[in-house]
Structure formats: C-alpha cells, structure tokens
Design an enzyme around this catalytic site. Structure first.
Site, PDB file in Angstrom:
ATOM      1  CD  GLU A  70      -3.241   0.264   2.041  1.00 53.27           C
ATOM      2  OE1 GLU A  70      -2.898  -0.469   2.989  1.00 53.27           O
ATOM      3  OE2 GLU A  70      -4.398   0.677   1.888  1.00 53.27           O
ATOM      4  CD  GLU A 313     -11.752  17.822  41.259  1.00 54.21           C
ATOM      5  OE1 GLU A 313     -11.431  17.976  42.449  1.00 54.21           O
ATOM      6  OE2 GLU A 313     -12.679  17.098  40.884  1.00 54.21           O
TER       7      GLU A 313
END
Lengths: 499, 108
Positions: A70, A313
C-alpha cells in the site's frame, strides 16, 4: 471420559515485544505461523506490523522483512520515525528489508491471460535468505486484492506464500481490512487461508470518545486471553496494550502501618494506613478531600518517604496555596526532592494515555506514596467501561509497586450519595474514608467516618471535624444524629433512634 | 499523454529503428505460463513491430533481485520500457486483444 488425551505438540511462540500483547497472547505470536491482524481504517494495523519487526530487531536482533502493498517504503520510513523507529539505520545494518509491492500512482495494469504471484513469492524468498529473516510483516492484503482482478487466485497465492513462510520457519503477520468494527473478520475472505490465528484491532467511537482495543479471536491449538483489551499508541514506543484481566492478583500485603499525616485519623484507623493499601477518600466538593491528600503527602515526606501527587482538578498554584494555608509547605518539599506534583487537565489526553503517562512517572520517580486528586475528574474523559478498566489497571499497577495510594472521589450531590468512581473502586480499595456535610440547627458541619479498613479494627464513629491553619482536627462523634451518610441527617434528642 | 501516444500510432507508419521498442518479460522458471508468454510475445512482436523491437527475458528464479526495480508481483509480467510511458501487462499474453491494448498498439 478423559481416558484418552491426545498429546499434541505444544505450539511454540515468539515474543513480539509489543507491550501487553505478549501477556494477552500468552507468549506472543505462534512461531513459524502466519497471524492475520485485521482492523478498520485507522486501527493501527501498520504500526502493529512495523512494531513486530522493530521489537524483534531491538530485543534479539531478529532480522525482519516488511512487504508493503500500500504505502511506499519512503512513506513508512517517515511515518514511523515519530514512534522511535529509524528504519534506515536498520536497513543499513541488514536487519530490515523492504519488499516494495506498492503500486505506482497512475500506472494501470492490463491483465492478458493466466498469471500467478510467483514473482512476489520469489522476492520474499530472496529477501528472507538475503538477511536471514525470522520475522515478516505484510501490509496490507486488501491492497493486493485491489491490484488484481481475480480474488480467488490472490487468495490461493497468499495461502501458498504463508505455507512457504512456514517451511522457511518465518513467523509472519499479515494485516487486512475490515469494513465494520463488529462484522466479518476481514474483506475478501482472507481469514480462510490464515485462519489459524486472528487478531482484531478496533478503533471504536463510543460516546464521542475513541477507544482502541485489541482482541485475539483465534489462536488455534494454543492458549490466549479472551476479550477486548484497550491499547494506545505512544510516541517513541508504539502500540501499548493494557491487559486487565490478564493481570495477576499477586500483590503482597504487609502489616506495616504508615501515618495518614494526621494523628487523630491514624488513631481512628487503628494506628495508620497499611503500607501496601489503596485508600479512597470520598466526599462532596469542599468537604476536605484535598486537605486529607495534603496531610497524607506531608506526613509521608516528613518521614522521608517519596510522595507523588497527580492533580486533575486544581492548578499547582492553587494546590500550593491551599497546602500553605494548612501548614504544609509544598514548595520546600518539592525542592527537597521528596515530593513531586504533576498537574494535568483530564481532557488533555485520553484515559489510556493518562494511564501510560502516570505509570511512566511512577516508575521513574519511585514514590512510597501516591495520591490522585481527584480520581473522579477522570470520569469525564472516558466511557464507564473505559473508566472501569482504567481504575482496575491503575490500582493494580500501584499495588504491584508496593506503595500506598490515596485516591479522592467527588460525590455528585452535596449531601451524600456515591460517585461512579466509588462504585468502580470501592471493592478494590483497602480503606474507605467518607467525608460528609451535615446540616444541623441551621449550620453546615463536616464529618468524617472510616467505612472500611481491610484487615484491621477501626473506629466506627462518625466524627465532626474542623479545619484551621494547622490542618484537620477531629472532634466529637455525632451521637444524636442518624441518617448522615444517607444525606438525610435527623436529630434524635434523647438518644432514641427516630422511627 | 495517452492521446498523444494513440495519435502517433494512428498517423505515423512504424518508423523502423528510429523508435525502438524495448520490452522486458519477467518469468519464473520454465512453467507453461512462462513458455506461453514467451511465444505469444514473439508472435505479437513479429506481427506488429517487426524489425523495431528488443525483448529481454528475466527469469526470477535465477535473478530474483531484478524484480525489485520494476516492483514485479505477478508472473508473467511484460513491461514496455520504451517507448515511454512505461506500461505493464500481466498474464501469459494469450489474450492478444488485451495485450495490444496494453502495449497501446490498439485503441481500447
């Protein structure tokens, strides 16, 4: 019934060197056989095929042949450079050889009579002999079918090639395309000729999140782990599978106690946390989870332990300021080398990538204790299934390191309830500490209770606590209140439970 | 480019020696496909390109390294090296019509 058990010869396997895959496949690819690796477009088939050869060269100097139908060799060389593989170096060393069967753009081909793929076979045989190859990758079969009209002929020729590779004792991997994630194994019915071993790579879009998994569908005559295993692609390393169910539960557990960083909490836990344990701290926002994390780290560092914090956080500045407010100087601790604070947005990477990075940091820093604040923030970037796998994988990894881990989980409602993190993690943890708000007589108070302490007695009281410049101070139990954990506190004035 | 080629074929009579055809045929051993490809090629060349062609036959069982340059996969493969552009035809050339189309000695 089992009087006659035929004694089949054991199929030998060779380790691919692809992290996690060797565990899932119970040892790697069947030696001297052909394995089909099938996946949709973008499922990392080519990376897998290149890595199989690259790891062979890196680990044991096995020479490898890459047959490309490919992409051109130049494209492949360029594409895999970012994954840390310099093919040109290996080509110069005679460890890597391309068999270039990629079509030339614009050159159409006319078929005029009978033909076979003898030239491809001759080239492969020549290449194998030239560098003494023991590994071969072929990428991808769909592109061969695109070059020729007679699919039946191509199939039978590929079968012939895989038979000859077997004679040459070359372990090979062929990739092929699929049109759907859950459907036929491969296009053009290619699985029929290499049906012995099939690996499926998936790249599924689930709740707007990409999730890569691999599955061994078939491994004839030899064992392997069943089901889908998440994997990710890391620059510099390639495919990294995260085997969950393949992991062994062989963590050691010790009776050594370590301090939580808070004397009163240590006392509640019967003398501190266990060294090789996972502690979950669960509570609504503002109940004091980051405070417990801070004290846990400070307490460790004060004893000369190496402490690692993953913060999802809050920013560094916020964390350091908070710690300062509670009497812990993170800046000094980091300078002393005993503390490392890693801040990241949950959204900055996929959960798999977070996991890999966290593992890398842990392996590199070698901490004695690890805190994750908050664990539940990571829920946002994954599907429930993906999150569950992440939790299991990280906790078991931490347990293998024989360090203490403290995770925090934010409950969605202020007054109680459980988070997803809790339901996933609670059975994996050794200790659970709950922090709750209690609304009483027109004011909000905070309370703490140790819900679970594996292998030890602990205080079952629900204690009120206060926070000041010195950190957390546990107070008196709420004796005349019920329903705190359910988020529905009610006073029972005379010590009689309310009905 | 194709149109130019076809016009050449139609308008000019074969210019002997001026425009040589160089054809390379890849085979693998003396199989029936190989042998029939060789004889079919010779027949077609004599009929359409008499006096202005050269045939090179490469046996990949003897010289497999030569397949790499032209990226040959199928056997037999005929490569028209000259005149340009390069074209390839696979098969034993038993289908004369298609062979002629492939060599652009005949319009599609």
């Amino acid at each position: 019934m089992f009087t006659h058990v035929p004694n089949y010869p054991q199929i030998e396997k060779i380790e691919t060197g692809i992290t996690g895959f060797d565990l899932i496949s119970s040892g790697g690819l069947p030696k001297g056989r052909t394995t089909l690796v099938s996946g949709t477009a973008g499922s990392a088939k080519t990376v897998f095929a290149v890595q199989f050869l690259a790891e062979g060269i890196k680990r044991s100097g096995d020479a490898g042949i890459f047959v490309t139908f490919e992409e051109s060799p130049a494209d492949i060389r360029r594409n895999v450079k970012s994954l840390g593989w310099d093919l040109e170096v290996w080509e110069a060393e005679g460890k890597w050889l391309f068999v270039d069967a990629s079509p030339d753009p614009g050159q159409d081909q006319v078929e005029a009579g009978r033909y076979d793929l003898g030239a491809l076979l001759a080239r492969i045989e020549y290449a194998v002999a030239k560098i003494g190859a023991t590994r071969l990758s072929m990428d991808s079969l769909g592109a061969v079918f695109a070059q020729f009209r007679d699919a039946a002929l191509v199939r039978s020729e590929l079968f012939r090639i895989s038979a000859i590779l077997r004679q040459l004792k070359v372990t090979s991997l062929m990739t092929s395309e699929r049109t759907q994630e859950y459907g036929e194994i491969a296009r053009f019915g290619v699985e029929e000729f290499v049906a012995d071993n099939v690996v499926i790579l998936r790249n599924v879009l689930e709740d707007e999140k990409r999730r890569r998994t691999m599955e061994i569908l078939k491994y004839r005559g030899t064992s392997h782990q069943k089901g889908e295993f998440p994997f990710t692609i890391v620059s510099g390393r390639g495919v990294l599978a995260i085997p969950l169910s393949a992991m062994e539960l062989k963590q050691k557990s010790s009776n050594v106690r370590i301090t939580s960083g808070n004397k009163e909490l240590d006392a509640m836990c019967g003398g501190g946390f266990f060294r090789d344990s996972i502690i979950l701290v669960s509570g609504a926002t503002g109940t004091g989870k980051t405070l417990i994390t801070t004290e846990f780290l400070k307490g460790g560092a004060d004893k000369g332990e190496r402490c690692l914090l993953f913060a999802f956080e809050e920013s560094r500045e916020q964390l350091f300021r908070n710690a300062d407010g509670w009497g812990s100087n993170f800046e000094e601790l980091e300078e002393s080398g005993l503390l490392k604070v890693v801040c990241a947005y949950p959204e900055s990477a996929s959960l798999e990538d977070h996991l890999i990075e966290m593992k890398d940091i842990i392996e590199h820093f070698k901490p004695n204790r690890i805190a994750v604040d908050s664990f539940s923030a990571l829920e946002r970037v994954a599907t429930p299934k993906g999150f569950r796998e992440f939790v299991i994988s990280l906790t078991s990894f931490i347990k293998h390191q024989e360090v203490a881990g403290l995770f925090t989980a934010t409950t969605p409602s202020l007054m109680g309830g459980t988070s997803v993190t809790e339901s996933h993690i609670s059975t994996l943890t050794d200790s659970i500490i709950l922090l709750r708000y209690v609304e009483m007589n027109g004011s909000m108070r905070r309370c703490l209770t140790v819900l679970k302490m594996r292998g030890s007695l602990h205080d079952k009281d629900i204690l009120e606590f206060n926070i000041d410049g010195g950190g957390m101070h546990l107070g008196e139990p709420f004796r005349h209140v019920t329903g705190i954990l359910a988020g529905n506190p009610r006073e029972t004035p005379y010590g009689i439970p309310a009905i | 480019m194709d149109t130019v080629d076809k016009t050449d074929q139609r308008t000019e009579p074969p210019a002997v020696k001026k425009n040589p055809w160089i054809l390379r045929l890849y085979i693998a051993g003396q199989t029936s496909k190989s042998l029939s490809a060789i004889s079919n090629l010779r027949r077609i060349c004599e009929e359409y390109l008499a006096g202005q062609y050269e045939i090179e036959i490469i046996d990949l069982l003897k010289m497999p390294q030569l397949a790499e340059g032209d990226k040959i996969i199928a056997i037999p493969t005929l490569v028209r090296r000259l005149p340009e552009p390069m074209r390839r035809i696979i098969g034993d050339l038993s289908d004369t019509e298609k062979t002629l189309v492939g060599l652009q000695l005949k319009a599609k």
